[in-house]
Design a protein around this motif. Sequence first.
Motif, PDB file in Angstrom:
ATOM      1  N   TRP A  65     -13.426  12.049  59.006  1.00 45.01           N
ATOM      2  CA  TRP A  65     -12.978  12.834  57.852  1.00 45.01           C
ATOM      3  C   TRP A  65     -11.573  12.476  57.373  1.00 45.01           C
ATOM      4  CZ3 TRP A  65     -15.964  15.613  61.572  1.00 45.01           C
ATOM      5  CH2 TRP A  65     -17.208  16.023  61.090  1.00 45.01           C
ATOM      6  N   SER A  66     -10.730  12.051  58.264  1.00 43.77           N
ATOM      7  CA  SER A  66      -9.372  11.713  57.863  1.00 43.77           C
ATOM      8  C   SER A  66      -9.341  10.379  57.132  1.00 43.77           C
ATOM      9  CB  SER A  66      -8.463  11.657  59.091  1.00 43.77           C
ATOM     10  OG  SER A  66      -7.186  11.166  58.739  1.00 43.77           O
ATOM     11  N   ASN A  67      -8.371  10.229  56.236  1.00 44.67           N
ATOM     12  CA  ASN A  67      -8.186   8.963  55.521  1.00 44.67           C
ATOM     13  C   ASN A  67      -7.261   8.007  56.266  1.00 44.67           C
ATOM     14  OD1 ASN A  67      -9.795   9.659  53.275  1.00 44.67           O
ATOM     15  ND2 ASN A  67      -8.095  10.805  52.359  1.00 44.67           N
ATOM     16  N   ASP A  72     -10.468   2.032  55.325  1.00 41.49           N
ATOM     17  CA  ASP A  72     -10.161   0.654  54.947  1.00 41.49           C
ATOM     18  C   ASP A  72      -9.476   0.567  53.593  1.00 41.49           C
ATOM     19  OD1 ASP A  72     -11.250  -0.387  57.258  1.00 41.49           O
ATOM     20  OD2 ASP A  72     -13.256  -0.578  56.404  1.00 41.49           O
ATOM     21  N   ASN A  73      -9.747   1.536  52.724  1.00 43.70           N
ATOM     22  CA  ASN A  73      -9.224   1.479  51.359  1.00 43.70           C
ATOM     23  C   ASN A  73      -7.988   2.350  51.152  1.00 43.70           C
ATOM     24  OD1 ASN A  73     -11.472  -0.134  50.614  1.00 43.70           O
ATOM     25  ND2 ASN A  73     -12.716   1.712  50.340  1.00 43.70           N
ATOM     26  N   GLN A  74      -7.519   2.995  52.213  1.00 44.76           N
ATOM     27  CA  GLN A  74      -6.455   3.962  52.048  1.00 44.76           C
ATOM     28  C   GLN A  74      -5.063   3.346  52.186  1.00 44.76           C
ATOM     29  OE1 GLN A  74      -7.130   6.928  51.074  1.00 44.76           O
ATOM     30  NE2 GLN A  74      -5.089   7.857  51.109  1.00 44.76           N
ATOM     31  N   LEU A 121      -2.570  -2.609  58.891  1.00 40.71           N
ATOM     32  CA  LEU A 121      -3.709  -2.870  59.753  1.00 40.71           C
ATOM     33  C   LEU A 121      -4.217  -1.573  60.372  1.00 40.71           C
ATOM     34  CD1 LEU A 121      -2.458  -6.088  61.596  1.00 40.71           C
ATOM     35  CD2 LEU A 121      -3.826  -5.924  59.516  1.00 40.71           C
ATOM     36  N   VAL A 122      -5.530  -1.398  60.405  1.00 40.31           N
ATOM     37  CA  VAL A 122      -6.121  -0.181  60.933  1.00 40.31           C
ATOM     38  C   VAL A 122      -5.843  -0.025  62.422  1.00 40.31           C
ATOM     39  CG1 VAL A 122      -8.350  -1.217  61.502  1.00 40.31           C
ATOM     40  CG2 VAL A 122      -8.240   1.211  60.919  1.00 40.31           C
ATOM     41  N   THR A 123      -5.632  -1.128  63.105  1.00 39.75           N
ATOM     42  CA  THR A 123      -5.402  -1.085  64.553  1.00 39.75           C
ATOM     43  C   THR A 123      -3.995  -0.628  64.922  1.00 39.75           C
ATOM     44  OG1 THR A 123      -4.929  -3.451  64.409  1.00 39.75           O
ATOM     45  CG2 THR A 123      -7.141  -2.811  65.134  1.00 39.75           C
TER      46      THR A 123
END
Length: 295
Positions: A88-90, A94-96, A100-102
Amino acid sequence: MENKSYQNPAELLVKEYLLADSFISYTSIICGICGCKMVYDLTKLFSRVYFKSYPSLSKVQRTEWSNRSISTFHAIFITAMSLYFVFWSNLYSDNQYASLVTFRSSALSTFSLGFTSDVKTTHKNKCPMSQVSVGYFLADLGMIIWFYPSLGGMEYASILLFDHSLAVLHHLLSLTAVAYSMLTGEGQLYTFMVLISETTTPGINLRWYLDTVGMKRTRAYLINGVVIFVAWLVARILLFMYLFYHVYLHYDQVKQIHGYGLVLVFVVPSVLSVMNLIWFAKIIRGLRKTIAKRH
């Protein structure tokens, strides 16, 4: 005026020492362990008053009764936070963000996992209960070792592993992964994905409670078994497949994690997946056997 005179030194102590960057990790771990101890003691007090069968249990059973309340409390908290961050969190969308997501983290994620060196917040936004997961795993691991081999048995509360040796292995892997993510800020998303597996813990603990109070042949026990089967399939089988798929899609980002963290990203979920599959086979056989008996 007198209240303010006491309030100002107290606020100074909390802000400048207990929540200071150099102390918050120790403060929050201690708070997590103390929270487990508080739940343990409150469970004993509550059970004596509201459960007639509690006084007739053995000392080991009463200890495990309270210990399972700790794992249930932790599971509810960390499952809720993990589900929020993963679905649920942004924060990890990937588009927020361009980062890097990591390597992403936030004030709320640090509340759930613990202090991270990469969080761009002041000490005012950090919570002393931020390392409740680390505190829980330390407290629970300590109880496993202290009461070895009496505590847990073949259906140990939060993990359902074969014996206490595997229980210790599970806790060490979990503690290492959460602590690394907590201290470095790396791979928090995958830590939350793994922690969603705690969804199965309340059902497992309830199953033990039902068995202990002599309700093994009731409809509630059968329904509980079905719920465990579904929860295990979703949280410990399908979700782990999604985790590996996510790692595959984001491998260009994952490989930028430092060496030790990169090992944890692949080793911890892989080992836990094998454990989950082995026990899932046992759950299926047990459920089929129970349903066959009733027919």
